[in-house]
Design a protein around this motif. Structure first.
Motif, PDB file in Angstrom:
ATOM      1  N   LYS A 146      -2.161 -20.975   6.820  1.00  0.00           N
ATOM      2  CA  LYS A 146      -2.344 -21.000   8.269  1.00  0.00           C
ATOM      3  C   LYS A 146      -2.222 -19.618   8.896  1.00  0.00           C
ATOM      4  CE  LYS A 146      -0.512 -25.638   8.505  1.00  0.00           C
ATOM      5  NZ  LYS A 146       0.755 -26.276   8.322  1.00  0.00           N
ATOM      6  N   ASP A 147      -1.333 -18.787   8.346  1.00  0.00           N
ATOM      7  CA  ASP A 147      -1.080 -17.469   8.929  1.00  0.00           C
ATOM      8  C   ASP A 147      -1.056 -16.428   7.816  1.00  0.00           C
ATOM      9  OD1 ASP A 147      -0.377 -15.338  10.476  1.00  0.00           O
ATOM     10  OD2 ASP A 147       1.636 -16.064  10.974  1.00  0.00           O
ATOM     11  N   SER A 148      -2.062 -15.577   7.759  1.00  0.00           N
ATOM     12  CA  SER A 148      -2.178 -14.620   6.654  1.00  0.00           C
ATOM     13  C   SER A 148      -1.141 -13.501   6.737  1.00  0.00           C
ATOM     14  CB  SER A 148      -3.582 -14.010   6.637  1.00  0.00           C
ATOM     15  OG  SER A 148      -3.818 -13.326   7.842  1.00  0.00           O
ATOM     16  N   LYS A 149      -0.510 -13.304   7.895  1.00  0.00           N
ATOM     17  CA  LYS A 149       0.509 -12.267   8.017  1.00  0.00           C
ATOM     18  C   LYS A 149       1.759 -12.602   7.216  1.00  0.00           C
ATOM     19  CE  LYS A 149      -0.999 -10.813  12.562  1.00  0.00           C
ATOM     20  NZ  LYS A 149      -0.751 -10.880  13.983  1.00  0.00           N
ATOM     21  N   LEU A 150       1.979 -13.882   6.959  1.00  0.00           N
ATOM     22  CA  LEU A 150       3.149 -14.279   6.169  1.00  0.00           C
ATOM     23  C   LEU A 150       3.063 -13.745   4.748  1.00  0.00           C
ATOM     24  CD1 LEU A 150       3.601 -17.977   7.339  1.00  0.00           C
ATOM     25  CD2 LEU A 150       4.884 -15.961   8.048  1.00  0.00           C
ATOM     26  N   MET A 151       1.850 -13.681   4.192  1.00  0.00           N
ATOM     27  CA  MET A 151       1.680 -13.156   2.842  1.00  0.00           C
ATOM     28  C   MET A 151       2.019 -11.668   2.795  1.00  0.00           C
ATOM     29  SD  MET A 151       1.157 -13.721  -0.261  1.00  0.00           S
ATOM     30  CE  MET A 151       0.590 -15.383  -0.274  1.00  0.00           C
ATOM     31  N   ASP A 152       1.663 -10.939   3.853  1.00  0.00           N
ATOM     32  CA  ASP A 152       1.992  -9.510   3.900  1.00  0.00           C
ATOM     33  C   ASP A 152       3.502  -9.299   3.877  1.00  0.00           C
ATOM     34  OD1 ASP A 152      -0.719  -9.035   4.081  1.00  0.00           O
ATOM     35  OD2 ASP A 152      -0.699  -8.825   6.278  1.00  0.00           O
ATOM     36  N   GLY A 153       4.244 -10.141   4.603  1.00  0.00           N
ATOM     37  CA  GLY A 153       5.706 -10.048   4.609  1.00  0.00           C
ATOM     38  C   GLY A 153       6.295 -10.369   3.254  1.00  0.00           C
ATOM     39  N   ALA A 154       5.745 -11.374   2.575  1.00  0.00           N
ATOM     40  CA  ALA A 154       6.238 -11.742   1.242  1.00  0.00           C
ATOM     41  C   ALA A 154       5.985 -10.617   0.245  1.00  0.00           C
ATOM     42  CB  ALA A 154       5.573 -13.035   0.774  1.00  0.00           C
ATOM     43  N   VAL A 155       4.806 -10.021   0.308  1.00  0.00           N
ATOM     44  CA  VAL A 155       4.479  -8.911  -0.596  1.00  0.00           C
ATOM     45  C   VAL A 155       5.403  -7.727  -0.321  1.00  0.00           C
ATOM     46  CG1 VAL A 155       2.700  -7.194  -1.122  1.00  0.00           C
ATOM     47  CG2 VAL A 155       2.101  -9.608  -0.998  1.00  0.00           C
ATOM     48  N   ARG A 156       5.652  -7.431   0.954  1.00  0.00           N
ATOM     49  CA  ARG A 156       6.546  -6.330   1.314  1.00  0.00           C
ATOM     50  C   ARG A 156       7.960  -6.570   0.795  1.00  0.00           C
ATOM     51  NH1 ARG A 156       6.869  -7.014   6.603  1.00  0.00           N
ATOM     52  NH2 ARG A 156       8.867  -8.031   6.353  1.00  0.00           N
ATOM     53  N   ASP A 157       8.481  -7.796   0.991  1.00  0.00           N
ATOM     54  CA  ASP A 157       9.838  -8.109   0.550  1.00  0.00           C
ATOM     55  C   ASP A 157       9.962  -8.046  -0.969  1.00  0.00           C
ATOM     56  OD1 ASP A 157      10.550  -8.444   3.167  1.00  0.00           O
ATOM     57  OD2 ASP A 157      10.652 -10.635   3.098  1.00  0.00           O
ATOM     58  N   LEU A 158       8.995  -8.623  -1.685  1.00  0.00           N
ATOM     59  CA  LEU A 158       9.055  -8.592  -3.144  1.00  0.00           C
ATOM     60  C   LEU A 158       8.943  -7.172  -3.683  1.00  0.00           C
ATOM     61  CD1 LEU A 158       7.151 -11.583  -4.794  1.00  0.00           C
ATOM     62  CD2 LEU A 158       9.500 -10.889  -5.088  1.00  0.00           C
ATOM     63  N   THR A 159       8.144  -6.345  -3.037  1.00  0.00           N
ATOM     64  CA  THR A 159       8.027  -4.950  -3.459  1.00  0.00           C
ATOM     65  C   THR A 159       9.353  -4.230  -3.290  1.00  0.00           C
ATOM     66  OG1 THR A 159       5.706  -4.944  -2.801  1.00  0.00           O
ATOM     67  CG2 THR A 159       6.740  -2.804  -3.117  1.00  0.00           C
ATOM     68  N   LEU A 160      10.030  -4.450  -2.169  1.00  0.00           N
ATOM     69  CA  LEU A 160      11.324  -3.815  -1.946  1.00  0.00           C
ATOM     70  C   LEU A 160      12.379  -4.311  -2.924  1.00  0.00           C
ATOM     71  CD1 LEU A 160      11.535  -3.799   1.959  1.00  0.00           C
ATOM     72  CD2 LEU A 160      11.355  -1.820   0.455  1.00  0.00           C
ATOM     73  N   ILE A 161      12.395  -5.618  -3.194  1.00  0.00           N
ATOM     74  CA  ILE A 161      13.421  -6.202  -4.052  1.00  0.00           C
ATOM     75  C   ILE A 161      13.253  -5.769  -5.504  1.00  0.00           C
ATOM     76  CG2 ILE A 161      14.221  -8.397  -5.023  1.00  0.00           C
ATOM     77  CD1 ILE A 161      13.662  -9.628  -2.241  1.00  0.00           C
ATOM     78  N   THR A 162      12.022  -5.792  -6.008  1.00  0.00           N
ATOM     79  CA  THR A 162      11.807  -5.540  -7.442  1.00  0.00           C
ATOM     80  C   THR A 162      11.394  -4.115  -7.760  1.00  0.00           C
ATOM     81  OG1 THR A 162       9.498  -6.242  -7.302  1.00  0.00           O
ATOM     82  CG2 THR A 162      11.132  -7.926  -7.835  1.00  0.00           C
ATOM     83  N   GLY A 163      10.887  -3.376  -6.780  1.00  0.00           N
ATOM     84  CA  GLY A 163      10.421  -2.027  -7.060  1.00  0.00           C
ATOM     85  C   GLY A 163       9.063  -1.998  -7.725  1.00  0.00           C
ATOM     86  N   GLN A 164       8.341  -3.079  -7.634  1.00  0.00           N
ATOM     87  CA  GLN A 164       7.029  -3.191  -8.267  1.00  0.00           C
ATOM     88  C   GLN A 164       6.133  -4.020  -7.356  1.00  0.00           C
ATOM     89  OE1 GLN A 164       7.262  -4.029 -12.487  1.00  0.00           O
ATOM     90  NE2 GLN A 164       5.647  -5.518 -12.291  1.00  0.00           N
ATOM     91  N   LYS A 165       4.867  -3.650  -7.263  1.00  0.00           N
ATOM     92  CA  LYS A 165       3.953  -4.388  -6.387  1.00  0.00           C
ATOM     93  C   LYS A 165       3.643  -5.755  -6.976  1.00  0.00           C
ATOM     94  CE  LYS A 165      -0.016  -4.028  -3.564  1.00  0.00           C
ATOM     95  NZ  LYS A 165      -1.393  -4.010  -3.556  1.00  0.00           N
ATOM     96  N   PRO A 166       3.784  -6.825  -6.186  1.00  0.00           N
ATOM     97  CA  PRO A 166       3.533  -8.168  -6.713  1.00  0.00           C
ATOM     98  C   PRO A 166       2.051  -8.497  -6.820  1.00  0.00           C
ATOM     99  CG  PRO A 166       4.310  -8.305  -4.467  1.00  0.00           C
ATOM    100  CD  PRO A 166       4.338  -6.861  -4.840  1.00  0.00           C
ATOM    101  N   LEU A 167       1.782  -9.465  -7.672  1.00  0.00           N
ATOM    102  CA  LEU A 167       0.442 -10.022  -7.835  1.00  0.00           C
ATOM    103  C   LEU A 167       0.321 -11.202  -6.880  1.00  0.00           C
ATOM    104  CD1 LEU A 167      -2.186 -10.180  -9.565  1.00  0.00           C
ATOM    105  CD2 LEU A 167      -0.967 -11.798 -10.999  1.00  0.00           C
ATOM    106  N   VAL A 168      -0.710 -11.208  -6.055  1.00  0.00           N
ATOM    107  CA  VAL A 168      -0.919 -12.300  -5.102  1.00  0.00           C
ATOM    108  C   VAL A 168      -1.600 -13.455  -5.837  1.00  0.00           C
ATOM    109  CG1 VAL A 168      -2.079 -12.988  -2.986  1.00  0.00           C
ATOM    110  CG2 VAL A 168      -1.036 -10.738  -3.141  1.00  0.00           C
ATOM    111  N   GLN A 169      -0.967 -14.632  -5.800  1.00  0.00           N
ATOM    112  CA  GLN A 169      -1.502 -15.826  -6.446  1.00  0.00           C
ATOM    113  C   GLN A 169      -2.415 -16.547  -5.470  1.00  0.00           C
ATOM    114  OE1 GLN A 169      -0.428 -14.862  -9.599  1.00  0.00           O
ATOM    115  NE2 GLN A 169      -0.351 -17.039  -9.915  1.00  0.00           N
ATOM    116  N   LYS A 170      -3.538 -16.999  -5.961  1.00  0.00           N
ATOM    117  CA  LYS A 170      -4.499 -17.705  -5.114  1.00  0.00           C
ATOM    118  C   LYS A 170      -4.585 -19.174  -5.535  1.00  0.00           C
ATOM    119  CE  LYS A 170      -7.256 -13.580  -4.299  1.00  0.00           C
ATOM    120  NZ  LYS A 170      -6.647 -13.231  -3.070  1.00  0.00           N
ATOM    121  N   ALA A 171      -4.960 -20.034  -4.585  1.00  0.00           N
ATOM    122  CA  ALA A 171      -5.088 -21.465  -4.860  1.00  0.00           C
ATOM    123  C   ALA A 171      -6.207 -21.690  -5.874  1.00  0.00           C
ATOM    124  CB  ALA A 171      -5.387 -22.224  -3.581  1.00  0.00           C
ATOM    125  N   ARG A 172      -5.955 -22.554  -6.847  1.00  0.00           N
ATOM    126  CA  ARG A 172      -6.945 -22.818  -7.892  1.00  0.00           C
ATOM    127  C   ARG A 172      -7.976 -23.849  -7.461  1.00  0.00           C
ATOM    128  NH1 ARG A 172      -2.372 -22.941 -12.316  1.00  0.00           N
ATOM    129  NH2 ARG A 172      -2.128 -20.711 -12.569  1.00  0.00           N
TER     130      ARG A 172
END
Length: 191
Positions: A55-81
């Motif tokens: 519904k809101d694509s900005k939420l994915m940007d926040g999740a990617v930002r948080d995971l990058t900060l937590i792990t120190g590595q850029k996450p892979l975005v999973q898409k619906a199959r």
């Protein structure tokens, strides 16, 4: 310009402790004849599902930002199959993010989780030791990202949970449980 070699970086402290203390103790505990039979960590997978991203694509940007900060590595975005009409989900829409950590980065992340993040959980009583998959791999979930020091509490737009899976070379749950207990996992005491 000098070349940077792998030997110039310090060994993560949890990895050094595993090599010096934990691996020999596990070898004696389970009477392994070969040191390659001793359970070891292979990788850590951190997964953050963002179902509302449809519904809101900005939420994915926040999740990617948080995971990058937590792990120190850029996450892979999973898409619906596949498309699911009831959830207003179309094939190819981003619905989650995951990071696979290996090597020294994995050991440093695990050390931060055990020594900094888990003690910051409010009313923490320990992790369940029943969440093994039958092959020595362990998965646990966290309800929000604010327990990590890397995340600024003021910058959190919404709490996001995550699943953390530790993949081991253990063949049984008992071997995996012994490995994680030796690494310092705070399992609940069965009373």
């Amino acid at each position: 310009m000098t070349a940077v070699t792998k030997e110039s970086y310090p060994v993560p402290r949890l990895k050094a402790r595993y090599r010096e203390e934990i691996a020999p103790a596990l070898k004696n505990e389970f009477d392994f004849s070969n040191p390659m039979q001793v359970p070891d960590l292979v990788k850590i997978v951190v997964n953050m599902g963002v179902g509302q991203a449809a519904k809101d694509s900005k939420l994915m940007d926040g999740a990617v930002r948080d995971l990058t900060l937590i792990t120190g590595q850029k996450p892979l975005v999973q898409k619906a199959r596949k498309s699911i009409a009831q959830f207003k989900l179309r094939e190819g829409m981003p619905i989650g993010a995951k990071v696979t950590l290996r090597g020294d980065r994995m050991w440093e992340f695990l050390d931060r989780v055990l020594s900094l993040a888990l003690p910051r959980i409010r009313d923490f009583r320990g992790l369940s030791d029943q969440q093994f998959d039958g092959s020595g791999n362990y998965t646990f979930g966290l309800t929000e990202q604010s327990m990590f020091h890397e995340i600024d509490p003021d910058s959190i737009d919404r709490p996001r949970g995550m699943d953390i899976t530790l993949v081991t070379t253990a063949r049984t749950d008992d071997e995996g449980r012994a490995l994680l207990r030796a690494l310092g996992f705070p399992f609940k005491e069965n009373t």
